[in-house]
Design a protein around this motif. Structure first.
Motif, short mmCIF file in Angstrom:
data_model
loop_
_atom_site.label_atom_id
_atom_site.label_comp_id
_atom_site.label_asym_id
_atom_site.label_seq_id
_atom_site.Cartn_x
_atom_site.Cartn_y
_atom_site.Cartn_z
N TRP A 178 49.09 -58.03 -37.65
CA TRP A 178 50.55 -57.89 -37.63
C TRP A 178 50.96 -56.56 -36.99
CZ3 TRP A 178 53.75 -54.40 -40.34
CH2 TRP A 178 55.11 -54.69 -40.25
N ARG A 179 50.27 -55.49 -37.35
CA ARG A 179 50.58 -54.17 -36.78
C ARG A 179 50.34 -54.16 -35.27
NH1 ARG A 179 47.74 -48.78 -36.65
NH2 ARG A 179 49.45 -47.30 -36.54
N ARG B 118 50.50 -56.69 -33.23
CA ARG B 118 51.56 -57.47 -32.58
C ARG B 118 52.86 -56.67 -32.51
NH1 ARG B 118 50.78 -63.53 -35.08
NH2 ARG B 118 48.82 -63.96 -34.01
N MET B 119 53.16 -55.94 -33.57
CA MET B 119 54.37 -55.12 -33.58
C MET B 119 54.29 -54.02 -32.51
SD MET B 119 56.30 -56.58 -35.66
CE MET B 119 57.63 -55.45 -35.84
N SER C 27 54.78 -55.59 -29.15
CA SER C 27 56.20 -55.91 -28.97
C SER C 27 56.98 -54.65 -28.63
CB SER C 27 56.75 -56.56 -30.24
OG SER C 27 58.14 -56.72 -30.13
N ARG C 28 56.70 -53.56 -29.34
CA ARG C 28 57.38 -52.30 -29.08
C ARG C 28 57.06 -51.79 -27.67
NH1 ARG C 28 56.14 -48.01 -33.35
NH2 ARG C 28 57.22 -49.54 -34.63
N GLN D 125 59.13 -53.66 -25.25
CA GLN D 125 60.50 -53.17 -25.28
C GLN D 125 60.62 -51.86 -24.51
OE1 GLN D 125 61.36 -52.96 -29.45
NE2 GLN D 125 61.96 -55.11 -29.59
#
Length: 103
Positions: A41-42, A44-45, A48-49, A52
């Protein structure tokens, strides 16, 4: 010797150890699974960041190019306006000179 093993197993002493080791193994497995889910999860975050940030950088680059173009245009317009102002001043000076000569 077989009699001792049967006796220990019959007492439940070995069975308790086996159960404790099995429970510890299950808890350890659950901890590892939760840890891996959290790590995934980390990751993937963070990905994603990062995406961005890339999008934001591209947007900033486009805005910077637009700003440079606007600056170039305004500089060109100011140059043209100064040239026209100089011509107007020269024409006004000629008109003033002509009016003084008429008087």
């Amino acid at each position: 010797m077989n009699g001792e093993l049967v006796t220990l197993a019959a007492d439940g002493y070995v069975g308790d150890w086996v159960g404790a080791v099995g429970a510890a193994g299950v808890f350890l497995l659950m901890i590892v699974i939760v840890w891996q889910i959290a790590a995934t999860w980390r990751a993937r975050m963070l990905a994603s960041r990062e995406e961005q940030y890339k999008t934001l950088a591209l947007k900033y680059a486009q805005l910077l190019e637009d700003n440079v173009e606007l600056h170039r245009r305004s500089t060109e317009e100011m140059r043209i306006t100064r040239k026209e102002l100089a011509q107007t001043r020269q024409s006004l000076a000629s008109v003033e000179k002509m009016m003084r000569e008429i008087e």
